[in-house]
Write a protein that holds these residues in place. Structure first.
Motif, PDB file in Angstrom:
ATOM      1  N   GLU A  77      52.434  47.986  48.691  1.00  0.00           N
ATOM      2  CA  GLU A  77      52.465  47.865  50.160  1.00  0.00           C
ATOM      3  C   GLU A  77      52.828  49.192  50.832  1.00  0.00           C
ATOM      4  OE1 GLU A  77      54.725  44.386  51.318  1.00  0.00           O
ATOM      5  OE2 GLU A  77      55.576  45.496  52.995  1.00  0.00           O
ATOM      6  N   ALA A  78      54.060  49.614  50.626  1.00  0.00           N
ATOM      7  CA  ALA A  78      54.566  50.827  51.275  1.00  0.00           C
ATOM      8  C   ALA A  78      55.817  51.278  50.523  1.00  0.00           C
ATOM      9  CB  ALA A  78      54.937  50.521  52.727  1.00  0.00           C
ATOM     10  N   GLU A  83      61.742  55.177  46.901  1.00  0.00           N
ATOM     11  CA  GLU A  83      60.448  55.878  46.872  1.00  0.00           C
ATOM     12  C   GLU A  83      60.424  56.984  47.918  1.00  0.00           C
ATOM     13  OE1 GLU A  83      60.805  52.529  46.920  1.00  0.00           O
ATOM     14  OE2 GLU A  83      60.182  52.089  44.856  1.00  0.00           O
ATOM     15  N   PHE A  90      56.984  53.107  43.515  1.00  0.00           N
ATOM     16  CA  PHE A  90      57.542  52.105  42.612  1.00  0.00           C
ATOM     17  C   PHE A  90      58.582  52.660  41.632  1.00  0.00           C
ATOM     18  CE2 PHE A  90      53.956  49.711  44.252  1.00  0.00           C
ATOM     19  CZ  PHE A  90      54.505  48.443  44.374  1.00  0.00           C
ATOM     20  N   ASN A 116      50.212  53.164  47.196  1.00  0.00           N
ATOM     21  CA  ASN A 116      50.476  52.129  48.196  1.00  0.00           C
ATOM     22  C   ASN A 116      49.444  52.184  49.303  1.00  0.00           C
ATOM     23  OD1 ASN A 116      53.104  50.846  47.447  1.00  0.00           O
ATOM     24  ND2 ASN A 116      53.812  52.967  47.533  1.00  0.00           N
ATOM     25  N   HIS A 196      53.583  40.617  44.512  1.00  0.00           N
ATOM     26  CA  HIS A 196      54.301  41.887  44.563  1.00  0.00           C
ATOM     27  C   HIS A 196      55.521  41.775  43.650  1.00  0.00           C
ATOM     28  CE1 HIS A 196      56.496  45.313  45.988  1.00  0.00           C
ATOM     29  NE2 HIS A 196      55.439  45.683  46.685  1.00  0.00           N
TER      30      HIS A 196
HETATM   31  N1  URA Z   1      57.207  48.392  47.174  1.00  0.00           N
HETATM   32  C1  URA Z   1      55.943  48.855  47.365  1.00  0.00           C
HETATM   33  O1  URA Z   1      55.078  48.143  47.852  1.00  0.00           O
HETATM   34  N2  URA Z   1      55.681  50.095  46.992  1.00  0.00           N
HETATM   35  C2  URA Z   1      56.567  50.900  46.437  1.00  0.00           C
HETATM   36  O2  URA Z   1      56.229  52.045  46.124  1.00  0.00           O
HETATM   37  C3  URA Z   1      57.866  50.382  46.252  1.00  0.00           C
HETATM   38  C4  URA Z   1      58.166  49.139  46.616  1.00  0.00           C
END
Ligand code: URA
Length: 224
Positions: A77-78, A83, A90, A116, A196
Motif C-alpha cells: 500500500e504505502a 519504511e 516492508f 508500494n 496485506h
Molecule cells: N505496509 C505497506 O503497505 N508497505 C510497506 O512498505 C510497509 C507496510
C-alpha cells in the motif's frame, strides 16, 4: 519480440552497427535499452518527486527494492514509519512477517522485487488518498514495465484495486486468491490479490489463505 529482433537485424543490415537488443523488448532510438539502468534513473527521479503533499512530511522516498529482473513483484500500500525512516519497503512488523513467509519456501527477499502503490508515507499511516494514488501511479506503472515480472502479488486492497482498476470500495475478501491475466504494454502478467501482511498481524486466521496465494505466486513465477 520477433518483430523487434527482425527490425534490429534490418537496422544492422542497413549499417547501424550499434543497435542491439539488451534483454528487453524495447528499442529506444538508436541506443541499446537497458531496463535495469532505466529503473535506476526512475528511482533517482522518484527520490526528487514532490508531485503531491506527501513529499512535505516524508523522511525518505521508498521506491522499492529487490531483483530488477525477477519474475515476481510484490506491491503493497504505502510505507509505514520504519519504511519511511529507512527508505526501504516492508521492513517493519508487517514486512518481517512477509519475510518469514518467504523463508518458509526457502526464498530470500532479494529474489523478488517489493514496492508500494504510494512511495511516500501518509502521515500517521492514514490510507493513501485517491489523488495521491493516481499521482504516484506512473512510477508503479513504469516499474512494472521495466521489471516485466510474470506475476504480481497484490498485498491488500489498495494494491489490488489500483492494479486491477477496481472501484474504490472493493473489499479484498471478494477478490483475494482470484488470479487474473492483465495486459501491461506488450506483456500479459498474472495478478493475484491477497491479504496485506499487516492484516495478518491482527487476524491470524487469514494466514492459510495468504500462504496459499503466496505459494501460487511463487510457483507461477518459477521460484519454487
Ligand atoms: N505496509 C505497506 O503497505 N508497505 C510497506 O512498505 C510497509 C507496510
Amino acid at each position: 519480440m520477433e518483430r523487434v529482433k527482425r527490425f534490429v537485424e534490418f537496422l544492422n543490415l542497413i549499417g547501424y552497427e550499434e543497435v542491439r537488443l539488451s534483454g528487453s523488448s524495447e528499442v529506444r532510438g538508436m541506443e541499446s535499452f537497458d531496463p535495469v539502468r532505466e529503473l535506476e534513473k526512475l528511482e533517482k527521479e522518484a527520490k526528487k518527486c514532490c508531485r503531491c503533499r506527501l513529499c512535505k512530511t516524508r523522511t525518505n522516498v521508498v521506491f522499492g527494492e529487490g531483483d530488477p529482473q525477477t519474475n515476481l513483484m510484490f506491491v503493497g500500500e504505502a510505507p509505514g514509519e520504519q519504511e519511511d525512516l529507512q527508505g526501504r519497503p516492508f521492513v517493519g512488523r508487517a514486512g518481517q512477517l512477509l519475510t518469514r513467509f518467504l523463508n518458509l519456501y526457502g526464498v530470500k527477499r532479494e529474489r523478488v522485487y517489493i514496492t508500494n502503490v504510494v512511495k511516500c508515507r501518509p502521515p500517521n499511516n492514514r490510507n493513501p488518498a485517491p489523488d495521491e494514488i493516481s499521482t504516484c501511479y506512473p512510477f508503479l506503472e513504469r516499474q512494472i514495465g521495466l521489471i516485466s515480472p510474470k506475476v504480481i502479488l497484490c498485498l491488500g486492497a489498495f494494491a489490488a484495486r489500483t492494479i486491477l482498476n477496481l472501484p474504490e470500495k472493493t473489499p479484498i475478501s471478494k477478490i483475494r486468491g482470484k488470479k487474473q491475466k492483465v495486459r501491461f504494454g506488450d506483456r500479459e502478467i498474472y495478478v493475484i490479490p491477497t491479504f496485506h501482511p499487516a492484516y495478518l498481524l491482527r487476524n491470524r486466521r487469514g494466514e492459510p489463505e495468504f500462504q496459499k496465494d503466496l505459494e501460487n505466486a511463487l510457483r507461477l513465477a518459477g521460484l519454487i
